[in-house]
Design a protein around this motif. Structure first.
Motif, mmCIF file in Angstrom:
data_model
loop_
_atom_site.group_PDB
_atom_site.id
_atom_site.type_symbol
_atom_site.label_atom_id
_atom_site.label_comp_id
_atom_site.label_asym_id
_atom_site.label_seq_id
_atom_site.Cartn_x
_atom_site.Cartn_y
_atom_site.Cartn_z
ATOM 1 N N LEU A 97 40.688 7.246 70.739
ATOM 2 C CA LEU A 97 41.607 7.913 69.815
ATOM 3 C C LEU A 97 41.319 7.410 68.408
ATOM 4 C CD1 LEU A 97 44.884 7.487 71.924
ATOM 5 C CD2 LEU A 97 43.349 9.471 71.881
ATOM 6 N N THR A 98 40.765 8.286 67.567
ATOM 7 C CA THR A 98 40.413 7.942 66.191
ATOM 8 C C THR A 98 41.244 8.776 65.219
ATOM 9 O OG1 THR A 98 38.146 7.401 66.850
ATOM 10 C CG2 THR A 98 38.538 7.831 64.507
ATOM 11 N N SER A 99 41.925 8.099 64.292
ATOM 12 C CA SER A 99 42.814 8.793 63.341
ATOM 13 C C SER A 99 43.775 9.708 64.079
ATOM 14 C CB SER A 99 41.986 9.582 62.309
ATOM 15 O OG SER A 99 41.195 8.725 61.529
ATOM 16 N N CYS A 100 44.288 9.226 65.188
ATOM 17 C CA CYS A 100 45.231 9.992 66.007
ATOM 18 C C CYS A 100 46.605 9.345 65.952
ATOM 19 C CB CYS A 100 44.758 10.056 67.460
ATOM 20 S SG CYS A 100 43.293 11.068 67.724
ATOM 21 N N ASN A 101 47.590 10.048 66.488
ATOM 22 C CA ASN A 101 48.922 9.474 66.601
ATOM 23 C C ASN A 101 49.579 9.950 67.885
ATOM 24 O OD1 ASN A 101 50.442 12.013 66.063
ATOM 25 N ND2 ASN A 101 49.593 11.802 64.009
ATOM 26 N N SER A 102 50.579 9.220 68.301
ATOM 27 C CA SER A 102 51.407 9.611 69.440
ATOM 28 C C SER A 102 52.607 8.683 69.456
ATOM 29 C CB SER A 102 50.650 9.531 70.769
ATOM 30 O OG SER A 102 50.714 8.239 71.310
ATOM 31 N N SER A 103 53.598 9.026 70.242
ATOM 32 C CA SER A 103 54.701 8.099 70.449
ATOM 33 C C SER A 103 54.220 6.978 71.367
ATOM 34 C CB SER A 103 55.897 8.819 71.064
ATOM 35 O OG SER A 103 55.601 9.217 72.390
ATOM 36 N N LEU A 104 54.895 5.851 71.289
ATOM 37 C CA LEU A 104 54.553 4.739 72.165
ATOM 38 C C LEU A 104 54.735 5.136 73.627
ATOM 39 C CD1 LEU A 104 53.855 1.819 72.803
ATOM 40 C CD2 LEU A 104 56.235 1.196 72.298
ATOM 41 N N VAL A 105 55.783 5.898 73.910
ATOM 42 C CA VAL A 105 56.041 6.333 75.281
ATOM 43 C C VAL A 105 54.897 7.199 75.796
ATOM 44 C CG1 VAL A 105 57.542 7.770 76.723
ATOM 45 C CG2 VAL A 105 58.549 6.148 75.103
ATOM 46 N N ALA A 106 54.383 8.115 74.957
ATOM 47 C CA ALA A 106 53.299 9.005 75.380
ATOM 48 C C ALA A 106 52.017 8.233 75.631
ATOM 49 C CB ALA A 106 53.073 10.088 74.333
ATOM 50 N N LEU A 107 51.689 7.273 74.753
ATOM 51 C CA LEU A 107 50.467 6.491 74.939
ATOM 52 C C LEU A 107 50.566 5.631 76.196
ATOM 53 C CD1 LEU A 107 47.704 5.536 74.026
ATOM 54 C CD2 LEU A 107 48.831 3.885 72.520
ATOM 55 N N GLN A 108 51.714 4.992 76.399
ATOM 56 C CA GLN A 108 51.864 4.165 77.595
ATOM 57 C C GLN A 108 51.819 5.023 78.857
ATOM 58 O OE1 GLN A 108 52.186 0.539 77.864
ATOM 59 N NE2 GLN A 108 51.499 1.386 79.810
ATOM 60 N N ALA A 109 52.400 6.221 78.798
ATOM 61 C CA ALA A 109 52.348 7.119 79.956
ATOM 62 C C ALA A 109 50.914 7.518 80.273
ATOM 63 C CB ALA A 109 53.198 8.359 79.693
ATOM 64 N N MET A 110 50.093 7.702 79.235
ATOM 65 C CA MET A 110 48.691 8.049 79.461
ATOM 66 C C MET A 110 47.946 6.888 80.120
ATOM 67 S SD MET A 110 46.846 10.720 78.997
ATOM 68 C CE MET A 110 45.145 11.036 79.431
ATOM 69 N N LEU A 111 48.224 5.672 79.685
ATOM 70 C CA LEU A 111 47.589 4.507 80.297
ATOM 71 C C LEU A 111 48.040 4.343 81.750
ATOM 72 C CD1 LEU A 111 47.872 1.924 77.364
ATOM 73 C CD2 LEU A 111 45.872 3.250 78.031
ATOM 74 N N ASP A 112 49.316 4.602 81.989
ATOM 75 C CA ASP A 112 49.835 4.482 83.361
ATOM 76 C C ASP A 112 49.234 5.540 84.280
ATOM 77 O OD1 ASP A 112 51.416 2.396 82.497
ATOM 78 O OD2 ASP A 112 53.226 3.605 82.265
ATOM 79 N N ALA A 113 48.875 6.705 83.701
ATOM 80 C CA ALA A 113 48.357 7.811 84.515
ATOM 81 C C ALA A 113 46.862 7.698 84.792
ATOM 82 C CB ALA A 113 48.644 9.141 83.817
ATOM 83 N N ALA A 114 46.215 6.661 84.237
ATOM 84 C CA ALA A 114 44.753 6.506 84.394
ATOM 85 C C ALA A 114 44.458 5.177 85.077
ATOM 86 C CB ALA A 114 44.074 6.585 83.035
ATOM 87 N N PRO A 115 44.570 5.109 86.386
ATOM 88 C CA PRO A 115 44.422 3.821 87.082
ATOM 89 C C PRO A 115 43.020 3.243 87.035
ATOM 90 C CG PRO A 115 44.544 5.643 88.657
ATOM 91 C CD PRO A 115 44.854 6.224 87.313
ATOM 92 N N ASN A 116 42.006 4.035 86.697
ATOM 93 C CA ASN A 116 40.625 3.557 86.657
ATOM 94 C C ASN A 116 40.055 3.502 85.245
ATOM 95 O OD1 ASN A 116 40.188 3.267 89.574
ATOM 96 N ND2 ASN A 116 40.421 5.495 89.625
ATOM 97 N N LEU A 117 40.925 3.505 84.240
ATOM 98 C CA LEU A 117 40.473 3.458 82.850
ATOM 99 C C LEU A 117 39.751 2.138 82.582
ATOM 100 C CD1 LEU A 117 40.643 5.150 80.209
ATOM 101 C CD2 LEU A 117 42.632 3.756 79.592
ATOM 102 N N ALA A 118 38.537 2.226 82.048
ATOM 103 C CA ALA A 118 37.725 1.033 81.786
ATOM 104 C C ALA A 118 37.575 0.731 80.304
ATOM 105 C CB ALA A 118 36.343 1.191 82.417
ATOM 106 N N THR A 119 37.611 1.766 79.444
ATOM 107 C CA THR A 119 37.353 1.589 78.017
ATOM 108 C C THR A 119 38.454 2.248 77.198
ATOM 109 O OG1 THR A 119 34.964 1.591 78.407
ATOM 110 C CG2 THR A 119 35.700 1.991 76.152
ATOM 111 N N LEU A 120 39.028 1.499 76.275
ATOM 112 C CA LEU A 120 40.069 2.010 75.378
ATOM 113 C C LEU A 120 39.643 1.737 73.946
ATOM 114 C CD1 LEU A 120 42.939 3.152 74.817
ATOM 115 C CD2 LEU A 120 43.760 0.777 74.939
ATOM 116 N N ARG A 121 39.708 2.786 73.107
ATOM 117 C CA ARG A 121 39.397 2.642 71.677
ATOM 118 C C ARG A 121 40.541 3.246 70.875
ATOM 119 N NH1 ARG A 121 34.706 2.391 68.233
ATOM 120 N NH2 ARG A 121 35.143 3.312 66.193
ATOM 121 N N LEU A 122 41.164 2.427 70.024
ATOM 122 C CA LEU A 122 42.181 2.880 69.081
ATOM 123 C C LEU A 122 41.676 2.552 67.685
ATOM 124 C CD1 LEU A 122 45.473 1.611 70.819
ATOM 125 C CD2 LEU A 122 44.379 3.855 71.026
ATOM 126 N N ASP A 123 41.377 3.591 66.916
ATOM 127 C CA ASP A 123 40.789 3.425 65.590
ATOM 128 C C ASP A 123 41.683 4.157 64.583
ATOM 129 O OD1 ASP A 123 39.249 3.260 63.325
ATOM 130 O OD2 ASP A 123 37.427 4.085 64.222
#
Length: 366
Positions: free
Chosen positions: A179-205
């Protein structure tokens, strides 16, 4: 003497690979080259869309978007189209984000492209919205209704908002979230992380948070003032191994509960290093951390010769004895103890504004 036809000697799999790198319109035009090329572009597993192909319409985002999604639908619904593995959409504005918003708001739109049968098993989705004089627009990717959720491996967004996934949604194959120059609510971002049990790489720019529903009544200044004092803790799946956090300054620190991380790249305030027991709630240093790449600035702490000398983070770093490499850079210096350090600071003001930790002199706060 006629030029040799080297393309005809290439196997179809190589030509399909080449076509998968072209913009959709250019790939489709190759069908007129010969009988062999007539359906070859339909066998390429990538569709690339860009508003650069429609700059002849001027600064009319509505018309540019209509042409973009018209050609997108033609590409993904053409007879004989093979399943699309990668979809890339680039929207570039030479001015402000209103052009990008007009493009993304035009019909038939992104929803129609993602709903096409050929894209339902999409593995990589890249959406980049860029404007010369702005960083983020109001367009929100409809994460709640992505037909490709079960197959998606890479989600790469720039310049837009990340919408919340549907309740109970799972992205079982999602490996990379950028996610580069993006935005979201904290709840939405955490929900996305919770929904991806095999996520290996996270980029917040340059990522920023938006108000939650219960905060919508606050003025922007009041909400921003409250958010700037808030410690944010993101709970990451145990599969997470690589994290990049660059210039995320809207809060009083984004901290991570990610015990499996082995690689960390961080650029920001030293006080907001994402793994530190000083966070509230606490965020511990991952036990298997192998590589740190840190560029920081600070006006409140001294500059230290070695990571282990940092009082706020030293204990956690010293406990991680198997770190293979540390790259530490400093963007901004405070008051130095000796003239040699002052000379180094002068060099930095003249253009050399980063150093590795092995050359950093001791310093004191003003």
């Amino acid at each position: 003497m006629a030029a040799a036809d080297h393309h005809s000697a290439l196997p179809d799999r190589v030509l399909r690979r080449v076509l998968s790198c072209l913009r959709a319109g250019d790939a489709a035009r190759t069908s007129s080259l010969s009988r062999r090329w007539r359906a070859l572009w339909l066998q390429a597993d990538a569709v690339n869309l860009s508003t650069r192909s429609y700059w002849n319409v001027g600064y009319d985002g509505g018309e540019g978007g209509r042409l973009l999604f018209r050609d997108a639908m033609a590409a993904v619904t053409a007879a004989g189209r093979c399943p699309v593995r990668r979809l890339s959409v680039d929207v570039d504005s030479s001015n402000h984000m209103d052009y990008c918003e007009d493009v993304m708001g035009s019909s038939p739109g992104m929803d129609a492209v993602l709903a096409a049968p050929a894209t339902r098993r999409l593995e990589e989705l890249c959406l980049h919205l860029y404007a010369e004089f702005a960083s983020t627009c109001d367009y929100e990717l409809p994460t709640r209704r992505l037909p490709c959720a079960a197959s998606l491996r890479v989600l790469e967004l720039a310049g837009c908002a990340l919408g919340p996934p549907a309740a109970g949604a799972v992205f079982p194959r999602l490996d990379t979230l950028s996610l580069t120059s993006c935005n979201s609510s904290l709840v939405a971002l955490q929900a996305m992380l919770d929904a991806a049990p095999n996520l290996a790489t996270l980029r917040l720019d340059v990522f920023s948070f938006t108000p939650e529903e219960e905060e919508l009544g606050l003025s922007y200044n009041d909400w921003h003032a409250a958010m700037s004092k808030r410690h944010v803790l993101l709970r990451c799946p145990r599969s997470m191994v690589a994290v990049t956090l660059l210039h995320c300054h809207d809060t009083d620190g984004i901290y991570l509960d990610a015990p499996g991380v082995r690689f960390l790249r961080y650029k920001g305030f030293l006080e907001h290093l994402p793994f530190t027991p000083a966070a509230t709630p606490a965020s511990g240093m991952p036990a298997n951390l192998q590589h740190l790449d840190i560029t920081f600035c600070t006006t409140r702490l001294a500059i230290y010769r070695d990571v282990a000398d940092m009082p706020a983070h030293g204990a956690a770093t010293r406990a991680t004895l198997d770190v293979h490499s540390v790259e530490l850079k400093v963007d901004r210096f405070v008051k130095f103890q000796n003239q040699e350090a002052d000379s180094s600071a002068e060099d930095r003001r003249n253009g050399n504004n980063t150093e590795t930790h092995s050359n950093i002199p001791k310093a004191t706060t003003p």
